[in-house]
Design a protein around this motif. Structure first.
Motif, mmCIF file in Angstrom:
data_model
loop_
_atom_site.group_PDB
_atom_site.id
_atom_site.type_symbol
_atom_site.label_atom_id
_atom_site.label_comp_id
_atom_site.label_asym_id
_atom_site.label_seq_id
_atom_site.Cartn_x
_atom_site.Cartn_y
_atom_site.Cartn_z
ATOM 1 N N THR A 7 98.801 -20.535 -113.238
ATOM 2 C CA THR A 7 99.663 -21.808 -112.627
ATOM 3 C C THR A 7 101.059 -21.798 -112.837
ATOM 4 O OG1 THR A 7 99.348 -22.831 -114.772
ATOM 5 C CG2 THR A 7 97.500 -23.258 -113.239
ATOM 6 N N SER A 8 101.716 -21.023 -113.932
ATOM 7 C CA SER A 8 103.012 -20.820 -113.567
ATOM 8 C C SER A 8 103.429 -20.058 -112.983
ATOM 9 C CB SER A 8 103.301 -20.350 -115.312
ATOM 10 O OG SER A 8 102.814 -19.031 -115.589
ATOM 11 N N ALA A 9 102.773 -18.932 -112.517
ATOM 12 C CA ALA A 9 103.259 -18.075 -111.548
ATOM 13 C C ALA A 9 103.093 -18.370 -109.931
ATOM 14 C CB ALA A 9 102.819 -16.703 -111.695
ATOM 15 N N CYS A 10 101.891 -19.225 -109.704
ATOM 16 C CA CYS A 10 101.481 -19.504 -108.640
ATOM 17 C C CYS A 10 102.625 -20.257 -107.793
ATOM 18 C CB CYS A 10 100.332 -20.144 -108.573
ATOM 19 S SG CYS A 10 99.549 -20.836 -106.755
ATOM 20 N N ILE A 11 102.688 -20.258 -106.332
ATOM 21 C CA ILE A 11 103.973 -20.903 -105.679
ATOM 22 C C ILE A 11 103.060 -21.962 -104.617
ATOM 23 C CG2 ILE A 11 105.577 -19.212 -105.717
ATOM 24 C CD1 ILE A 11 104.825 -18.257 -103.087
ATOM 25 N N ALA A 12 101.658 -21.922 -104.647
ATOM 26 C CA ALA A 12 100.829 -22.727 -103.743
ATOM 27 C C ALA A 12 101.154 -22.632 -102.479
ATOM 28 C CB ALA A 12 101.052 -24.141 -104.043
ATOM 29 N N CYS A 13 101.036 -21.194 -102.023
ATOM 30 C CA CYS A 13 101.324 -20.745 -100.564
ATOM 31 C C CYS A 13 99.700 -21.012 -99.922
ATOM 32 C CB CYS A 13 101.952 -19.432 -100.476
ATOM 33 S SG CYS A 13 100.777 -18.154 -101.319
ATOM 34 N N ASP A 14 98.625 -20.937 -100.682
ATOM 35 C CA ASP A 14 97.299 -21.179 -100.080
ATOM 36 C C ASP A 14 97.163 -19.577 -99.480
ATOM 37 O OD1 ASP A 14 97.173 -23.849 -100.757
ATOM 38 O OD2 ASP A 14 97.290 -24.561 -98.875
ATOM 39 N N CYS A 51 98.059 -12.023 -102.808
ATOM 40 C CA CYS A 51 98.868 -12.970 -103.397
ATOM 41 C C CYS A 51 100.598 -12.518 -103.466
ATOM 42 C CB CYS A 51 98.627 -13.230 -104.888
ATOM 43 S SG CYS A 51 99.464 -14.488 -105.822
ATOM 44 N N PRO A 52 101.599 -13.144 -102.834
ATOM 45 C CA PRO A 52 103.141 -12.648 -102.873
ATOM 46 C C PRO A 52 103.611 -12.598 -104.041
ATOM 47 C CG PRO A 52 102.708 -14.964 -101.877
ATOM 48 C CD PRO A 52 101.353 -14.427 -102.293
ATOM 49 N N VAL A 53 103.028 -13.271 -105.036
ATOM 50 C CA VAL A 53 103.694 -13.413 -106.493
ATOM 51 C C VAL A 53 102.830 -12.930 -107.662
ATOM 52 C CG1 VAL A 53 105.341 -15.337 -105.912
ATOM 53 C CG2 VAL A 53 103.140 -15.936 -106.713
ATOM 54 N N ASP A 54 101.889 -12.337 -107.508
ATOM 55 C CA ASP A 54 100.902 -11.652 -108.594
ATOM 56 C C ASP A 54 100.668 -12.674 -109.469
ATOM 57 O OD1 ASP A 54 101.356 -9.284 -107.192
ATOM 58 O OD2 ASP A 54 102.940 -8.820 -108.352
ATOM 59 N N ALA A 55 100.057 -13.965 -108.843
ATOM 60 C CA ALA A 55 99.599 -14.866 -109.894
ATOM 61 C C ALA A 55 98.256 -14.920 -110.066
ATOM 62 C CB ALA A 55 99.939 -16.376 -109.176
ATOM 63 N N GLY A 84 98.252 -8.788 -110.194
ATOM 64 C CA GLY A 84 98.658 -7.750 -109.156
ATOM 65 C C GLY A 84 98.482 -6.622 -109.314
ATOM 66 N N GLY A 85 97.765 -5.946 -110.262
ATOM 67 C CA GLY A 85 97.794 -4.578 -110.450
ATOM 68 C C GLY A 85 97.011 -3.780 -109.424
ATOM 69 N N TYR A 86 96.102 -4.533 -108.753
ATOM 70 C CA TYR A 86 95.386 -3.990 -107.522
ATOM 71 C C TYR A 86 96.190 -3.839 -106.321
ATOM 72 C CZ TYR A 86 92.066 -3.244 -103.820
ATOM 73 O OH TYR A 86 91.310 -2.458 -102.728
ATOM 74 N N ARG A 87 97.093 -5.027 -106.286
ATOM 75 C CA ARG A 87 98.116 -4.762 -104.913
ATOM 76 C C ARG A 87 99.188 -3.843 -105.209
ATOM 77 N NH1 ARG A 87 102.648 -8.359 -102.668
ATOM 78 N NH2 ARG A 87 103.529 -8.765 -104.699
ATOM 79 N N GLU A 88 99.486 -3.458 -106.443
ATOM 80 C CA GLU A 88 100.450 -2.450 -106.577
ATOM 81 C C GLU A 88 99.727 -1.171 -106.343
ATOM 82 O OE1 GLU A 88 103.270 -0.766 -110.440
ATOM 83 O OE2 GLU A 88 101.552 -2.232 -110.943
ATOM 84 N N MET A 89 98.486 -0.985 -106.780
ATOM 85 C CA MET A 89 97.810 0.057 -106.584
ATOM 86 C C MET A 89 97.481 0.820 -105.274
ATOM 87 S SD MET A 89 93.855 1.320 -108.143
ATOM 88 C CE MET A 89 92.929 0.171 -107.242
ATOM 89 N N VAL A 90 97.413 -0.451 -104.212
ATOM 90 C CA VAL A 90 96.986 -0.163 -102.956
ATOM 91 C C VAL A 90 98.763 0.037 -102.338
ATOM 92 C CG1 VAL A 90 94.839 -0.917 -102.674
ATOM 93 C CG2 VAL A 90 96.780 -2.574 -102.252
ATOM 94 N N GLY A 91 99.783 -0.031 -102.994
ATOM 95 C CA GLY A 91 100.907 0.170 -102.355
ATOM 96 C C GLY A 91 101.799 -1.066 -101.753
ATOM 97 N N TRP A 92 101.139 -2.437 -102.158
ATOM 98 C CA TRP A 92 101.479 -3.581 -101.603
ATOM 99 C C TRP A 92 102.429 -4.300 -102.533
ATOM 100 C CZ3 TRP A 92 97.266 -6.540 -98.797
ATOM 101 C CH2 TRP A 92 96.723 -5.732 -97.575
ATOM 102 N N GLY A 93 102.379 -3.761 -103.827
ATOM 103 C CA GLY A 93 103.252 -4.905 -104.744
ATOM 104 C C GLY A 93 104.360 -4.109 -105.602
ATOM 105 N N ARG A 94 104.612 -4.401 -106.752
ATOM 106 C CA ARG A 94 105.742 -4.141 -107.395
ATOM 107 C C ARG A 94 106.299 -2.746 -107.103
ATOM 108 N NH1 ARG A 94 102.048 -6.796 -111.478
ATOM 109 N NH2 ARG A 94 101.243 -4.816 -111.992
ATOM 110 N N GLY A 95 107.438 -2.513 -107.083
ATOM 111 C CA GLY A 95 108.181 -1.277 -107.003
ATOM 112 C C GLY A 95 107.803 -0.392 -105.815
#
Length: 135
Positions: A7-14, A51-55, A84-95
């Motif tokens: 809830t602290s990271a979510c931006i309610a983008c749906d 998820c654009p903010v890894d929430a 957001g670890g999965y997002r990073e692993m598939v190349g969509w996330g951090r870094g």
């Protein structure tokens, strides 16, 4: 299986609500998604990937983690850098480096002129907007 919506990271983008193929989430009164049907989760990781903010955190186990599991403890999951670890692993996330920035294909500066077609028109061309006799 989906375990955590921060809830602290979510931006309610749906986005997670939209991409979930099994309708696991409901929109909370505050706009933050809530895990409403955890047993319907297929562990497809779509919500976490988009998820654009890894929430979100999806546990790699296909059964609910339980209250004593580190997979259901948000502080532990965050401490280990798992949201957001999965997002990073598939190349969509951090870094990540955008694919467009890595593209080494030459840029097409202009489209070469094409000669007029030598083929006949596939149908008779009409002289007016309506291709039927008037009157």
């Amino acid at each position: 299986m989906i375990e955590i919506v921060s809830t602290s990271a979510c931006i309610a983008c749906d986005v997670c609500i939209t991409v979930c193929p099994t309708d696991v989430f409901d929109r909370g009164d505050d706009g933050i998604p809530v895990i409403a049907r955890q047993s319907d989760c297929q562990t497809c990781f779509m919500c976490e990937a988009y998820c654009p903010v890894d929430a979100l955190y999806v546990s790699p186990v296909s059964a609910p983690a339980g209250p004593d599991s580190p997979h259901s403890d948000e502080a532990t999951v965050i401490r280990h850098g798992l949201p957001g670890g999965y997002r990073e692993m598939v190349g969509w996330g951090r870094g990540r480096t955008s694919g467009a920035l890595r593209d080494r294909n030459p840029l097409l500066k202009a489209v070469p002129p094409l000669p007029e077609s030598r083929l006949p028109a596939p149908a008779p061309l009409a002289d007016s907007p309506w291709n039927h006799p008037s009157g």
